[in-house]
Structure formats: structure tokens, C-alpha cells
Design a protein around this motif. Structure first.
Motif, mmCIF file in Angstrom:
data_model
loop_
_atom_site.group_PDB
_atom_site.id
_atom_site.type_symbol
_atom_site.label_atom_id
_atom_site.label_comp_id
_atom_site.label_asym_id
_atom_site.label_seq_id
_atom_site.Cartn_x
_atom_site.Cartn_y
_atom_site.Cartn_z
ATOM 1 N N GLU A 75 0.852 -1.197 0.000
ATOM 2 C CA GLU A 75 0.000 0.000 0.000
ATOM 3 C C GLU A 75 0.882 1.238 0.000
ATOM 4 O O GLU A 75 1.640 1.455 0.957
ATOM 5 N N TRP A 76 0.813 2.027 -1.056
ATOM 6 C CA TRP A 76 1.500 3.317 -1.065
ATOM 7 C C TRP A 76 0.595 4.343 -0.399
ATOM 8 O O TRP A 76 -0.624 4.253 -0.530
ATOM 9 N N THR A 77 1.190 5.307 0.292
ATOM 10 C CA THR A 77 0.324 6.273 0.986
ATOM 11 C C THR A 77 0.162 7.585 0.232
ATOM 12 O O THR A 77 -0.848 8.246 0.358
ATOM 13 N N GLU A 78 1.210 7.984 -0.526
ATOM 14 C CA GLU A 78 1.148 9.295 -1.173
ATOM 15 C C GLU A 78 1.301 9.162 -2.680
ATOM 16 O O GLU A 78 1.863 8.180 -3.173
ATOM 17 N N SER A 221 -5.955 8.027 -2.405
ATOM 18 C CA SER A 221 -7.197 7.489 -1.850
ATOM 19 C C SER A 221 -7.231 5.982 -2.075
ATOM 20 O O SER A 221 -6.541 5.460 -2.956
ATOM 21 N N ALA A 222 -8.032 5.316 -1.253
ATOM 22 C CA ALA A 222 -8.175 3.867 -1.399
ATOM 23 C C ALA A 222 -8.694 3.544 -2.800
ATOM 24 O O ALA A 222 -8.263 2.581 -3.441
ATOM 25 N N GLY A 223 -9.583 4.392 -3.287
ATOM 26 C CA GLY A 223 -10.172 4.158 -4.613
ATOM 27 C C GLY A 223 -9.128 4.206 -5.719
ATOM 28 O O GLY A 223 -9.133 3.367 -6.630
ATOM 29 N N MET A 228 -5.961 1.295 -9.776
ATOM 30 C CA MET A 228 -4.682 0.945 -10.391
ATOM 31 C C MET A 228 -4.412 -0.563 -10.240
ATOM 32 O O MET A 228 -4.001 -1.226 -11.187
ATOM 33 N N LYS A 229 -4.680 -1.082 -9.055
ATOM 34 C CA LYS A 229 -4.393 -2.502 -8.823
ATOM 35 C C LYS A 229 -5.250 -3.399 -9.719
ATOM 36 O O LYS A 229 -4.809 -4.462 -10.135
ATOM 37 N N ALA A 230 -6.437 -2.938 -10.003
ATOM 38 C CA ALA A 230 -7.308 -3.732 -10.887
ATOM 39 C C ALA A 230 -6.825 -3.672 -12.335
ATOM 40 O O ALA A 230 -7.097 -4.568 -13.134
#
Ligand code: NA7
Length: 536
Positions: A75-78, A221-223, A228-230
């Protein structure tokens, strides 16, 4: 010599290149060891811990693609990752793939010598160990060999000194201190706003103003991550075939055909997005046509004038001596506005050059300055510095330093004539710093892995490019550069930040996708341009 000191490959450097190289070779069934002077993994991101250090490629893009699981779990934060976060990622990768057991930290390579009879490299380290390997891979990064200011008397200065590329791990407290910083490249531009907020006074010594865009950094954001992951597979594929390793629509229009309104809108969009590639790809002739490029230069200069309140300081900060992009442009957080602070001064070294360091500070032709601390944000002997710093001796006793005295000569930025089974990851004359490094690193690592596997499968013991192949590639690299504006700048791309260094465009500007195709075709043609040696 014990079996422990014989490997299929020695890899120098535990940054992103070395880590993946080790993992990839293990997967292919090779034995390999990584050597690194540092006490931990991360390479560039291990050493460059200066305040504000941050990657200016977006975090979701500046990451490995070789493992889908890694891609999904991290998980990247920024939007733009900080140095500590990137270092955490590198450490996570090292742990997740159990890499540390084959990395020797605090071990510098001093000498590497090719043995033509045995088809092996003998590598000597500063810990006194000697390692013999069939393949020798330099994964030493493009910006790792520091350079300082070439000014007399640096040792006379009695105060604290720091180089942005070797920042103390415990950090530095500038509170209440008078600080001088030399340089206005990326490292300076990122650190100046933070040092200025802490120090009693900051004096910036600028030789060449740089173009910088606001990073407009923010939390992801989580979204955004989910999306991107999808879509990672498509995105990665687009990156691999793109020009700079970062997907961006290819512009169709010339900046000179566009209306003034269209130009302003395009540049404003890139400025607002904090996106360097978007700025350089606003129009199709930005890096090939000086007049077109100048329209973007003037856009940024206008921004500087609108942010910096002192008209003379603003003008001193405006770059005029190089087209935008031809010296590495920067992303910043509050850089230009920092010059509106009462405790910050800019010294234009073009008007008043530094003459010497004194016991208390810096003397320019105009004034003597006293400092408690001086920060060298003076950059690196880029691309070749770390490679020729090691005494690498190929066939017939010729060293890499001797071979490259007039500039780097390679085949694809990967192989060197006279140096069999020697590979440079993101080496000079490959796209390297003209790309998202992660994309180029993965491509090179996989190319080298496939090459070693091919030798093993075909019963060959060595690979070396011919002189003709090398000549072709060097010429091709230069021709690609000559079609652009890059040779117009005095930049580390051109080697001209280091006095006496040959002035040649070192990274390949032909594009990541085009380059990958060329590399793949060479393999498909049975390693065209290379001599493969049979076992005796
Ligand atoms: P850079 O971009 O090479 O910047 C170094 C800066 O230091 C640059 O402004 C130089 O001015 C200046 N410099 C170097 N030597 C001197 C001397 N002798 N006197 C005065 N000023 C000097 O290095 P960074 O570490 O900021 O960034 C490296 C890369 O890391 C960056 O491009 C990104 O890709 C990430 P000059 O421009 O040579 O006149």
C-alpha cells in the motif's frame, strides 16, 4: 577458495536493480551474491536521506511489476513517495523474497579482473574477500557517485558539512543555525523549503537556475489504489511500450501549430498535475524544436515571476540557458515561494562566483558569508562515475576507465566489447534516466537473465559484443540525441557537470518501447552483434 566464494554471478549494488537481479537469477537456478557498501538495501534510496527526498515518478508506477502478489499487497500512501516509504518498500521486497541471505553488506568492490582462460571474473572486495564468478553485473545505479563543488579550500571550512547524497541517518537539526546550500538541482529544490523552515537563515548558492513544477503531492485514496491494482497489467504493458516508461498520450500537434490558448491550457494542466512527462509531452516537438520548447519555458518563467515577490530574485530564478527538460527538471513543494521568506537569500553565482571556502564559510567575488553548516547539493558523477570508480579490468588488461576515457562505449547500454560476461543494469546509452527507472531496471534484469540462461542452454561460456556492434550502438545513441535539444544543455546527462568529463549524451533518448524492441530483436536474431564462445 571455498565453494562459498564461487558463484554464477556477482551483482554489485543492493538497490532496486540488484535486488531484482538476485531474485530473478535465483528463479532461473543460478547462484548469485550481491555486494553493497551500504549497511542495508535500497541503493539510491538508502543514501539520499536529505530532508524532503521524494521520487518524482508516482508511487503506483515507481514500483516492481514482476510479482502480482507484491503489487497487490503493498500500500502506497502518497501520490509521490517519500524516501522513507521507498526504503520501507525496498526492505519489504528484500524480506518477502528472502534476499538478505545472499547479500553482503558493508562490502565494497575494489577490483574485478576477467580471466580469459577460465572465462571467469575475479572480484576483490574491501573486506579482503575474493570471489570468482562466471558473470559480473554492475547494478550500481546512475546517480550514486557523489561530486562536490570544485572550489579551493573546502577542507579549510571548520563548520558542519553535508552532502545530500550521504545524509546522516539520524537526520540533522538546523534549528538556530546559519546554513549555506550549494546547488539548485532536484536534491536542493526538494530540501530548501524544509531547511529554510528550520534554520535561522538559509543562503542558496545557485549556479544554474532550474525548471521546477509543483508536485501537488497528496495522500492517495483507497479508490485510486484499487483502480490501479485492478488495471495494473494493462498499465504496465503501456509503460513498457511508452517513450519514458510512464504511460502518457502521444501528442499529435506541434506547439507552434497550437494557439496561444491551447498552449497555455496544456502547460497549465501539466503544472497543476505536477507531472514532468506530461509537460514534456504537451506537444510533439517539445524536445526537438527550440522555438516550441521556449513556449513552455516562458510559461514556467511567468509562474516563477508570479510566485516570487522580489523581481530581481524572481529573474535570477528564471532559467534562460537551457530548454526545459534538457537539464533534469524538478518537482517541488513550495520551492519558489521559499524565496519570499525573510530568512532566505539567493546568491547568483553567475554574477558573484564562489572564490573559496574560508574557515567560517564561503567567499564569493562579492561577499564573505559565515555559516554553521554547509550543504553540498552538488550532485553526482552520473551514469559512468560508479562504474569506472571500480578498477574493472577486461581482456588484455584494459580497464573500463581507459576504454571509456572519451565517453562510454557499450552495446545497448548493457554489454561492453573487451569485457565478456559483464553487464551494466541501466548502463550509459540505455534509456535509464530518461525513463521510469523501475521499467528500465526490470527490462535489463530480465534481458541479462535470459542471456545467461541462453548461454547455459547452448553450452556457451561467454558473451561479448563485437566492436562493430558497439560502434553501431554508440553512433545510434548519438544520432538519437542529436535529433533533440538535449545536447544544448550543460547537464549531467551530457557529463558536463564534472570538469574534464567527455561531453556526450549518455542516456538513450530513442524511447523505452523502441529500445525494448531493439533488445528483443537482437535476441531473436541469435544475439546479433555478439560473439558467443564455446566451452574449450
Ligand atoms: P544535480 O541535478 O546535478 O544538481 C547539482 C546542483 O549543484 C546543480 O545546481 C549544479 O549547478 C550545482 N553545482 C555543482 N557543482 C557546483 C559548483 N562547483 N559550484 C556551484 N554549483 C555547483 O544533482 P541533484 O542531487 O540535485 O539531483 C540529481 C538527480 O537526482 C536529479 O536530477 C533527479 O534525477 C534525481 P549546475 O547546474 O551544474 O550549474
Amino acid at each position: 577458495m571455498t565453494e562459498q566464494d564461487r558463484y554464477d554471478a556477482v551483482i554489485v549494488g543492493a538497490g532496486f536493480s540488484g535486488l531484482y537481479m538476485l531474485h530473478h537469477l535465483r528463479e532461473l537456478g543460478f547462484s548469485a551474491v550481491v555486494l553493497d557498501r551500504a549497511a542495508g538495501v535500497g541503493g539510491t534510496w538508502y543514501w539520499n536521506r536529505y530532508p524532503g527526498a521524494r521520487c518524482d515518478v508516482e508511487s503506483l508506477v515507481y514500483s516492481y511489476s514482476f510479482s502480482g502478489d507484491l503489487e497487490q499487497e503493498w500500500e502506497w500512501t502518497e501520490k509521490y513517495p517519500t524516501q522513507p516509504e521507498i526504503l520501507r518498500y525496498a526492505n519489504h521486497v528484500a524480506d518477502r523474497f528472502d534476499l538478505r541471505r545472499d547479500i553482503r553488506f558493508e562490502t565494497g568492490v575494489e577490483k574485478a579482473r576477467w580471466d580469459d582462460a577460465a572465462n571467469t571474473w575475479t572480484i576483490e572486495t574491501d573486506t579482503g574477500s575474493t570471489i570468482v564468478a562466471h558473470h559480473y553485473i554492475m547494478a550500481t545505479g546512475c546517480l550514486s557517485h557523489r561530486k562536490f563543488a570544485e572550489v579551493p579550500g573546502v577542507d579549510d571550512y571548520q563548520g558542519e558539512t553535508y552532502h545530500t547524497g550521504r545524509w546522516p541517518h539520524e537526520g540533522v537539526d538546523f534549528t538556530g543555525k546559519r546554513v549555506g546550500i550549494i546547488g539548485t538541482g532536484s536534491s536542493a529544490i526538494q530540501s530548501i523549503p524544509i531547511i529554510a523552515a528550520e534554520a535561522e537563515h538559509l543562503t542558496v548558492f545557485q549556479r544554474t537556475p532550474n525548471f521546477s513544477l509543483p508536485a501537488n503531492n497528496r495522500l492517495l485514496s483507497a479508490g485510486e489504489q484499487e483502480t490501479m491494482k485492478a488495471n495494473y497489467r494493462d498499465h504496465r504493458e503501456a509503460a513498457r511500450t511508452s517513450g519514458f516508461g510512464i504511460p502518457n498520450p502521444e501528442p499529435e500537434k506541434s506547439a507552434l501549430e497550437a494557439t496561444e490558448e491551447e498552449r497555455q491550457a496544456a502547460y497549465e494542466a501539466a503544472w497543476e498535475a505536477g507531472h514532468l512527462v506530461r509537460m514534456l509531452l504537451s506537444f510533439n516537438d517539445m524536445i526537438t524544436n527550440k522555438e516550441a520548447n521556449e513556449t513552455a519555458c516562458e510559461f514556467v518563467r511567468e509562474k516563477i515571476r508570479s510566485i516570487v515577490t522580489d523581481a530581481q530574485v524572481a529573474e535570477d530564478l528564471c532559467p534562460y540557458n537551457h530548454p526545459i527538460g534538457t537539464k533534469r527538471p524538478c518537482l517541488d513543494t513550495g520551492y519558489y515561494a521559499t524565496y519570499n521568506r525573510d530568512n532566505v537569500d539567493l546568491v547568483n553565482l553567475r554574477r558573484t562566483p564562489i572564490e573559496a571556502f574560508t574557515p567560517n564559510g564561503i567567499k564569493t567575488s562579492g561577499k564573505e558569508y559565515e555559516f554553521d553548516a554547509i550543504v553540498f547539493a552538488t550532485g553526482f558523477d552520473a551514469m559512468t562515475g560508479a562504474l569506472v570508480a571500480v578498477d574493472i579490468e577486461g581482456k588484455d588488461g584494459v580497464t573500463l576507465k581507459e576504454k571509456w576515457q572519451d565517453g562510454p562505449r557499450t552495446f545497448l547500454g548493457l554489454l561492453v566489447n573487451g569485457f565478456p560476461n559483464f553487464y551494466t543494469i541501466t548502463g550509459p546509452t540505455s534509456p535509464s534516466v530518461f525513463s521510469n527507472m523501475m521499467v528500465s531496471i526490470e527490462q535489463h534484469v530480465e534481458w541479462v537473465g535470459a542471456c545467461m540462461a541462453n548461454l547455459r542452454e547452448t553450452g556457451k561460456v561467454a558473451i561479448e559484443p563485437t566492436v562493430e556492434a558497439e560502434d553501431y550502438w554508440v553512433e545510434h545513441n548519438n544520432e538519437a540525441g542529436d535529433e533533440t535539444l538535449y545536447p544544448l544543455a550543460e547537464s549531467w546527462y551530457m557529463g558536463s557537470n564534472v570538469p574534464g568529463k567527455p561531453r556526450v549524451l549518455m542516456p538513450y533518448i530513442g524511447g523505452v518501447g523502441v529500445y525494448r524492441e531493439e533488445c528483443d530483436e537482437i535476441v531473436a536474431d541469435g544475439y546479433r552483434g555478439c560473439v558467443l564462445t564455446d566451452a574449450a
